[in-house]
Design a protein around this motif. Structure first.
Motif, short mmCIF file in Angstrom:
data_model
loop_
_atom_site.label_atom_id
_atom_site.label_comp_id
_atom_site.label_asym_id
_atom_site.label_seq_id
_atom_site.Cartn_x
_atom_site.Cartn_y
_atom_site.Cartn_z
N ALA A 19 5.27 1.79 7.21
CA ALA A 19 5.52 0.40 6.66
C ALA A 19 4.69 -0.48 6.75
O ALA A 19 4.88 -1.51 6.52
CB ALA A 19 6.63 0.17 7.59
N LEU A 20 3.45 -0.19 6.59
CA LEU A 20 2.36 -1.35 6.42
C LEU A 20 2.61 -1.92 5.01
O LEU A 20 2.63 -1.30 4.09
CB LEU A 20 0.85 -0.33 6.68
CG LEU A 20 0.49 -0.08 7.88
CD1 LEU A 20 -0.89 0.92 8.00
CD2 LEU A 20 0.42 -1.03 8.93
N PRO A 21 2.19 -2.85 4.86
CA PRO A 21 2.25 -3.83 3.64
C PRO A 21 1.28 -3.21 2.64
O PRO A 21 0.02 -2.96 2.92
CB PRO A 21 1.92 -5.13 3.94
CG PRO A 21 1.02 -5.27 5.19
CD PRO A 21 1.51 -3.96 5.99
N ARG A 22 1.74 -2.63 1.49
CA ARG A 22 0.85 -2.29 0.51
C ARG A 22 0.19 -3.54 -0.44
O ARG A 22 0.69 -4.59 -0.55
CB ARG A 22 1.91 -1.61 -0.67
CG ARG A 22 2.57 -0.11 0.06
CD ARG A 22 3.15 0.51 -1.03
NE ARG A 22 2.25 0.90 -2.33
CZ ARG A 22 1.37 2.30 -1.91
NH1 ARG A 22 1.35 2.82 -1.08
NH2 ARG A 22 0.73 2.54 -2.97
N LEU A 23 -1.10 -3.17 -0.64
CA LEU A 23 -1.96 -4.18 -1.49
C LEU A 23 -1.56 -3.76 -2.67
O LEU A 23 -1.17 -2.79 -3.06
CB LEU A 23 -3.55 -3.72 -1.37
CG LEU A 23 -3.99 -3.96 0.16
CD1 LEU A 23 -5.48 -3.26 0.09
CD2 LEU A 23 -3.83 -5.27 0.64
N LYS A 24 -1.79 -4.91 -3.63
CA LYS A 24 -1.17 -4.96 -5.14
C LYS A 24 -2.53 -4.79 -5.70
O LYS A 24 -3.46 -5.79 -6.25
CB LYS A 24 -0.52 -6.07 -5.71
CG LYS A 24 0.85 -5.97 -4.89
CD LYS A 24 1.74 -7.17 -5.41
CE LYS A 24 3.05 -7.12 -4.72
NZ LYS A 24 4.16 -7.50 -5.08
N ARG A 25 -2.97 -3.49 -6.17
CA ARG A 25 -4.19 -3.14 -6.97
C ARG A 25 -4.23 -1.87 -7.61
O ARG A 25 -3.50 -0.89 -6.97
CB ARG A 25 -5.56 -3.64 -6.00
CG ARG A 25 -5.95 -2.28 -5.34
CD ARG A 25 -7.45 -2.82 -5.02
NE ARG A 25 -8.13 -1.45 -4.35
CZ ARG A 25 -8.57 -1.59 -3.19
NH1 ARG A 25 -8.62 -2.44 -2.58
NH2 ARG A 25 -9.08 -0.27 -2.96
N PRO A 26 -4.56 -1.74 -8.74
CA PRO A 26 -4.71 -0.31 -9.43
C PRO A 26 -5.72 0.59 -8.97
O PRO A 26 -6.67 0.03 -8.36
CB PRO A 26 -5.06 -0.72 -10.91
CG PRO A 26 -5.61 -1.82 -10.94
CD PRO A 26 -5.24 -2.66 -9.71
N CYS A 27 -5.47 1.79 -8.78
CA CYS A 27 -6.37 2.93 -8.53
C CYS A 27 -6.44 3.86 -9.80
O CYS A 27 -5.53 4.03 -10.34
CB CYS A 27 -5.78 3.57 -7.31
SG CYS A 27 -5.78 2.75 -5.70
N THR A 28 -7.47 4.63 -9.51
CA THR A 28 -7.61 5.61 -10.65
C THR A 28 -6.76 6.80 -10.43
O THR A 28 -6.47 6.98 -9.23
CB THR A 28 -9.27 6.08 -10.81
OG1 THR A 28 -9.61 6.82 -9.33
CG2 THR A 28 -10.12 4.96 -10.94
N LYS A 29 -6.43 7.84 -11.15
CA LYS A 29 -5.83 8.66 -11.00
C LYS A 29 -6.72 10.20 -10.68
O LYS A 29 -6.30 11.08 -10.35
CB LYS A 29 -4.86 9.40 -12.19
CG LYS A 29 -4.12 8.24 -12.79
CD LYS A 29 -2.85 8.17 -11.73
CE LYS A 29 -2.06 7.24 -12.14
NZ LYS A 29 -1.07 6.63 -11.20
N LYS A 30 -7.91 9.76 -10.36
CA LYS A 30 -8.70 10.87 -9.83
C LYS A 30 -8.37 11.56 -8.48
O LYS A 30 -7.87 10.78 -7.48
CB LYS A 30 -10.18 10.34 -9.76
CG LYS A 30 -11.18 11.21 -9.32
CD LYS A 30 -12.56 10.75 -9.04
CE LYS A 30 -13.55 11.82 -8.63
NZ LYS A 30 -14.86 11.11 -8.12
N TYR A 31 -8.13 12.81 -8.68
CA TYR A 31 -7.77 13.36 -7.44
C TYR A 31 -9.09 13.73 -6.32
O TYR A 31 -9.63 14.83 -6.90
CB TYR A 31 -6.86 14.88 -7.74
CG TYR A 31 -6.13 15.16 -6.41
CD1 TYR A 31 -5.30 14.83 -5.98
CD2 TYR A 31 -6.74 16.53 -6.22
CE1 TYR A 31 -4.74 15.36 -4.95
CE2 TYR A 31 -6.35 17.13 -4.99
CZ TYR A 31 -5.05 16.58 -4.48
OH TYR A 31 -4.39 17.01 -3.33
N ASP A 32 -9.05 13.42 -5.45
CA ASP A 32 -10.20 13.43 -4.37
C ASP A 32 -9.42 13.11 -2.94
O ASP A 32 -9.84 12.31 -2.49
CB ASP A 32 -11.37 12.49 -4.67
CG ASP A 32 -12.52 12.82 -3.94
OD1 ASP A 32 -12.56 14.08 -3.36
OD2 ASP A 32 -13.42 12.02 -4.07
N PRO A 33 -8.64 14.22 -2.63
CA PRO A 33 -7.67 13.96 -1.42
C PRO A 33 -8.46 13.50 -0.35
O PRO A 33 -9.52 13.91 0.11
CB PRO A 33 -7.14 15.10 -1.20
CG PRO A 33 -7.87 16.32 -1.96
CD PRO A 33 -8.59 15.63 -3.14
#
Length: 136
Positions: free
Chosen positions: A86-100
């Motif tokens: 339930a931590l507050p989410r930041l509003k910023r885009p991320c790449t779709k690169k999968y690097d778990p």
């Protein structure tokens, strides 16, 4: 026997009440409940088998430990009542690169046990979902 003790014993024998302090008895100290423990060991790993780094975060009675943003991380955890989902989410885009990356938190928050593990598609997604908590 000391004269004061003899006098107190005589009064008690006569049925007189003597204050506990006058009789030399220890006084009852005010008892306060200990502050509930809030201490988490946080880790971030590339995979479930590889540990990258970890840090101890203590929030009670005051933020401390090796976390570089301890006060902010503790405030965010407190705002979510210890529920890391339930931590507050930041509003910023991320790449779709999968690097778990796998983030985990184990310990306690205000006396309640915490055992939390979650896999994120990449480090950016972890940062967006958990704010400063795993920013170390």
């Amino acid at each position: 026997m000391r004269p004061f003790t003899v006098a107190v014993a005589a009064l008690i024998a006569l049925g007189a009440s003597v204050p506990a302090q006058a009789a030399g008895a220890p006084t009852r100290a005010s008892v306060t409940a200990p502050t509930p423990k809030s201490e988490l060991f946080l880790t971030v790993a590339e995979s479930e088998d590889t540990w990258i780094r970890g840090v101890q975060l203590r929030c009670e009675p005051k933020p401390s430990g090796r976390h570089p943003h301890a006060a902010l991380a503790c405030a965010e955890i407190a705002g979510a009542a210890g529920n890391l989902n339930a931590l507050p989410r930041l509003k910023r885009p991320c790449t779709k690169k999968y690097d778990p990356v796998t983030a985990s938190a184990h310990g306690s928050h205000r006396g309640r046990g915490v055992s939390w593990v979650k896999v994120f598609p990449n480090r950016c997604e972890l940062d967006v979902a958990t704010g400063s908590v795993f920013r170390f």
